[in-house]
Design an enzyme around this catalytic site. Structure first.
Site, PDB file in Angstrom:
ATOM      1  N   LEU A  86     -39.500  52.709  15.854  1.00 53.98           N
ATOM      2  CA  LEU A  86     -38.617  52.312  16.964  1.00 53.98           C
ATOM      3  C   LEU A  86     -38.244  53.471  17.879  1.00 53.98           C
ATOM      4  O   LEU A  86     -37.305  53.366  18.649  1.00 53.98           O
ATOM      5  CB  LEU A  86     -37.342  51.659  16.426  1.00 53.98           C
ATOM      6  CG  LEU A  86     -37.522  50.271  15.819  1.00 53.98           C
ATOM      7  CD1 LEU A  86     -36.213  49.761  15.249  1.00 53.98           C
ATOM      8  CD2 LEU A  86     -38.068  49.282  16.830  1.00 53.98           C
TER       9      LEU A  86
ATOM     10  N   CYS B  41     -33.078  56.712  10.541  1.00 51.42           N
ATOM     11  CA  CYS B  41     -32.639  55.426  11.093  1.00 51.42           C
ATOM     12  C   CYS B  41     -33.142  54.236  10.271  1.00 51.42           C
ATOM     13  O   CYS B  41     -32.390  53.323   9.972  1.00 51.42           O
ATOM     14  CB  CYS B  41     -33.104  55.280  12.534  1.00 51.42           C
ATOM     15  SG  CYS B  41     -32.498  56.592  13.609  1.00 51.42           S
ATOM     16  N   HIS B  42     -34.434  54.263   9.897  1.00 47.76           N
ATOM     17  CA  HIS B  42     -35.005  53.124   9.186  1.00 47.76           C
ATOM     18  C   HIS B  42     -35.799  53.534   7.953  1.00 47.76           C
ATOM     19  O   HIS B  42     -36.434  52.702   7.328  1.00 47.76           O
ATOM     20  CB  HIS B  42     -35.870  52.290  10.135  1.00 47.76           C
ATOM     21  CG  HIS B  42     -35.089  51.780  11.291  1.00 47.76           C
ATOM     22  ND1 HIS B  42     -35.169  52.352  12.539  1.00 47.76           N
ATOM     23  CD2 HIS B  42     -34.186  50.782  11.386  1.00 47.76           C
ATOM     24  CE1 HIS B  42     -34.347  51.710  13.352  1.00 47.76           C
ATOM     25  NE2 HIS B  42     -33.743  50.766  12.684  1.00 47.76           N
ATOM     26  N   GLY B  43     -35.826  54.823   7.639  1.00 46.16           N
ATOM     27  CA  GLY B  43     -36.408  55.282   6.387  1.00 46.16           C
ATOM     28  C   GLY B  43     -37.892  55.573   6.379  1.00 46.16           C
ATOM     29  O   GLY B  43     -38.489  55.641   5.311  1.00 46.16           O
TER      30      GLY B  43
END
Length: 179
Positions: free
Chosen positions: A125, A143-145
């Protein structure tokens, strides 16, 4: 025998041709500024390529520079990082790519394995990953791993692709040109 009569152009024909030509020139003059404004700004063109002295970056360290508004990671990899990147089984990768495919040759024509240059934007992203984090000591996007290895290849998490390698070349042994 049939006679062939050529029709002489009239004043009306001339006015039609002249009006059409005038309209075409006027339309081109009106459209040109709209097309011209789509060209990149002078400040963008100035950032199209940057030259960077990497001689002062010690082994095991990384610097971040800005190119075209994006962070670029310039990492001086240690022997252990290079070995870890080369020893990966390509079948274990989401986006299989060898370590050598992500590197460029130096001015002597030899592959520069100690220098890794990546665009520092997560392919999930668009976050900026942290260096020397995660279980592979590469990059970690908090943020999202998403977890990347020491070659910037995706190993775990939602990111679908490896970190992008920008167009770059070695100008000398201690200078690179990005872009």
């Amino acid at each position: 025998m049939a006679e062939i009569h050529a029709v002489e152009p009239t004043r009306r024909d001339f006015l039609y041709v002249a009006t059409g030509a005038f309209a075409a020139v006027g339309a081109a003059a009106a459209v040109w500024p709209l097309i011209d404004q789509m060209n990149p700004d002078a400040s963008v063109l100035a950032l199209a390529s940057i030259e960077l002295d990497i001689g002062a970056v010690p082994v095991g360290q990384e610097i971040t520079v800005k190119w075209r508004g994006k962070p670029v990671f310039v990492r001086h990899r240690s022997e252990a990082e290079i070995k870890a990147a080369e020893d990966v089984n390509l079948a274990d990768l989401k986006d299989p790519q060898t370590d050598d495919a992500r590197l460029k040759a130096g001015p002597d024509g030899k592959l520069e394995k100690e220098w890794l240059i990546l665009i520092g934007i997560c392919t999930h992203l668009g976050c900026v990953p942290l260096a020397y984090k995660g279980e592979y000591d590469g990059y970690f996007c908090p943020c999202h791993g998403s977890v990347y290895d020491t070659s910037g290849r995706i190993r775990k998490g939602p990111a679908p692709l490896n970190l992008e390698v920008p167009p770059y070349k070695f100008v000398s042994a201690t200078k690179i040109q990005i872009g």
